[in-house]
Write an enzyme that holds these catalytic residues in place. Structure first.
Site, PDB file in Angstrom:
ATOM      1  CG  ASN A 189      -5.042   0.949   0.119  1.00 15.60           C
ATOM      2  OD1 ASN A 189      -5.921   1.652  -0.391  1.00 15.60           O
ATOM      3  ND2 ASN A 189      -4.890   0.836   1.425  1.00 15.60           N
ATOM      4  CD1 TRP A 190      -3.996   2.723  -6.323  1.00 14.69           C
ATOM      5  CD2 TRP A 190      -5.661   3.599  -7.526  1.00 14.69           C
ATOM      6  NE1 TRP A 190      -3.863   2.267  -7.608  1.00 14.69           N
ATOM      7  CE2 TRP A 190      -4.879   2.786  -8.372  1.00 14.69           C
ATOM      8  CE3 TRP A 190      -6.773   4.249  -8.064  1.00 14.69           C
ATOM      9  CZ2 TRP A 190      -5.165   2.622  -9.729  1.00 14.69           C
ATOM     10  CZ3 TRP A 190      -7.065   4.082  -9.415  1.00 14.69           C
ATOM     11  CH2 TRP A 190      -6.265   3.275 -10.239  1.00 14.69           C
ATOM     12  CE  LYS A 191      -2.560   3.556   2.271  1.00 16.87           C
ATOM     13  NZ  LYS A 191      -1.581   3.765   3.328  1.00 16.87           N
ATOM     14  CD  GLU A 224      -1.305  -2.781   4.906  1.00 16.27           C
ATOM     15  OE1 GLU A 224      -0.776  -2.571   3.817  1.00 16.27           O
ATOM     16  OE2 GLU A 224      -2.256  -2.108   5.337  1.00 16.27           O
ATOM     17  CB  SER A 236       7.494   1.852   3.791  1.00 23.70           C
ATOM     18  OG  SER A 236       6.869   2.900   4.515  1.00 23.70           O
ATOM     19  N   GLY A 294       3.227   4.326   5.291  1.00 20.79           N
ATOM     20  CA  GLY A 294       3.374   5.723   4.876  1.00 20.79           C
ATOM     21  C   GLY A 294       4.517   6.455   5.559  1.00 20.79           C
ATOM     22  CD  GLU A 312      -4.010   4.581   5.875  1.00 21.88           C
ATOM     23  OE1 GLU A 312      -4.818   4.514   4.935  1.00 21.88           O
ATOM     24  OE2 GLU A 312      -2.773   4.488   5.708  1.00 21.88           O
ATOM     25  N   GLY A 334       0.868   0.965  -0.855  1.00 20.77           N
ATOM     26  CA  GLY A 334       0.204   2.258  -0.780  1.00 20.77           C
ATOM     27  C   GLY A 334       0.861   3.245  -1.741  1.00 20.77           C
ATOM     28  N   GLY A 335       1.688   4.126  -1.202  1.00 20.17           N
ATOM     29  CA  GLY A 335       2.275   5.216  -1.991  1.00 20.17           C
ATOM     30  C   GLY A 335       2.881   4.780  -3.320  1.00 20.17           C
ATOM     31  CG  HIS A 341      -5.714   0.047   5.580  1.00 18.94           C
ATOM     32  ND1 HIS A 341      -5.209   1.185   6.161  1.00 18.94           N
ATOM     33  CD2 HIS A 341      -4.783  -0.382   4.699  1.00 18.94           C
ATOM     34  CE1 HIS A 341      -4.011   1.422   5.644  1.00 18.94           C
ATOM     35  NE2 HIS A 341      -3.731   0.490   4.751  1.00 18.94           N
TER      36      HIS A 341
HETATM   37  P1  13P Z   1       2.489   2.608   2.099  1.00 16.93           P
HETATM   38  O1  13P Z   1       2.993   1.637   1.065  1.00 16.93           O
HETATM   39  O2  13P Z   1       2.275   3.994   1.566  1.00 16.93           O
HETATM   40  O3  13P Z   1       3.359   2.586   3.330  1.00 16.93           O
HETATM   41  O4  13P Z   1       1.052   2.101   2.561  1.00 16.93           O
HETATM   42  C1  13P Z   1       0.870   0.757   2.854  1.00 16.93           C
HETATM   43  C2  13P Z   1      -0.569   0.491   3.016  1.00 16.93           C
HETATM   44  O5  13P Z   1      -1.213   1.006   3.906  1.00 16.93           O
HETATM   45  C3  13P Z   1      -1.220  -0.389   2.042  1.00 16.93           C
HETATM   46  O6  13P Z   1      -2.501  -0.725   2.438  1.00 16.93           O
END
Ligand code: 13P
Length: 260
Positions: free
Chosen positions: A9-11, A172, A217, A178, A100, A238-239, A98
């Site tokens: 997920n590149w956000k 999640e 994470s 994050g 967020e 994510g990251g 998600h």
């Molecule tokens: P991180 O891996 O950066 O914690 O993010 C997870 C995420 O929200 C994937 O959708």
């Protein structure tokens, strides 16, 4: 035997040049598409990059996903994108609900809207990745499993058997996203086993085939322990999905679980 599924997920990150470089790096790291036959892999760029990233993925075995969808097929919904549009852009998956979008962005998204999105995405032939997860406050109050049940049931309400056959669930925990604070393998397994049990009440034996990803994470150094849990079927990253080497290492950790 469930096929592990690792999605990035590149956000709201990268520009087009860097997005292309990232795909090239992942393709180079995976070498052949053989790995993608034993582990499903997808990347989920911002919606404006779906088309160009789809082009970069041709022949790679890596699938494309979007990060959100609007439930209506068309009309006066300025700024929104429909499931058919996402499909047209070459995507197969779409992340829905998600954390967020539930907790951070604009007018916060509720479970009713998330359910409409799951049904619209599924009806268009996309595979929804339905995200669920508790906040730190809910965990501390001992409400984790109750929250997961509520979000799962609400998200799946009225979903047809045909969509239920391919839907992916992502656990999640909000406090792990994050933050660098990852759920322990035991915490993840407890949540995933609970979700699978609740899913069984909704869709019967199909629950044994449904992939439940862990997200929050995930890094190369913790992926193997998480993916080694019996009910953890890969991850939503994510990251670490923004660095080709890290993403490939995480895919390798998923691959190792099917090679055992
Ligand atoms: P991180 O891996 O950066 O914690 O993010 C997870 C995420 O929200 C994937 O959708």
């Amino acid at each position: 035997m469930r096929k592990p599924f690792v999605a990035g997920n590149w956000k709201m990150n990268l520009d087009l040049v860097r997005a292309r470089e990232l795909v090239a790096g992942i393709r180079g790291g995976l070498g052949t598409d053989a790995d993608c036959r034993r582990v499903d892999v997808a990347v989920c760029p911002p919606s404006v990059y779906l088309f160009p990233v789809a082009n970069e993925l041709v022949g790679s075995g890596i699938a494309l996903g979007a990060q959100d969808v609007y439930p209506e097929p068309k009309g006066a919904f300025t700024g929104e994108v429909s499931a058919e549009m996402i499909k047209d852009a070459g995507a197969q998956y779409v992340i829905i609900g998600h954390s967020e979008r539930r907790h951070t962005i604009g007018h916060l998204e509720d479970d009713r809207m998330i359910n409409l999105k799951v049904k619209a995405a599924g009806a268009a032939g996309l595979t929804p990745i339905l995200c669920v997860g508790e906040t730190i406050g809910e965990r501390k109050r001992g409400q984790t499993l109750e929250v997961l049940t509520f979000q799962l049931v609400a998200g799946m309400t009225g979903v047809s058997a045909e969509i239920a056959e391919r839907i992916v669930i992502a656990y999640e925990p909000v406090w792990a996203i994050g933050t660098g604070e990852v759920a322990t393998p035991d915490q993840a397994q407890e949540a995933h086993a609970h979700l699978r049990g609740e899913l069984r009440k909704l869709v019967g034996d199909q629950a044994d085939q449904t992939r439940i990803q862990y997200g929050g994470s995930v890094k190369p150094d913790n992926a193997a322990d998480l993916f080694g849990q019996p009910d953890v079927d890969g991850g939503l990253i994510g990251g670490a999905s923004l660095k080709a080497d890290d993403f490939v290492a995480i895919i390798s950790a998923a691959l190792a679980t099917v090679q055992r």
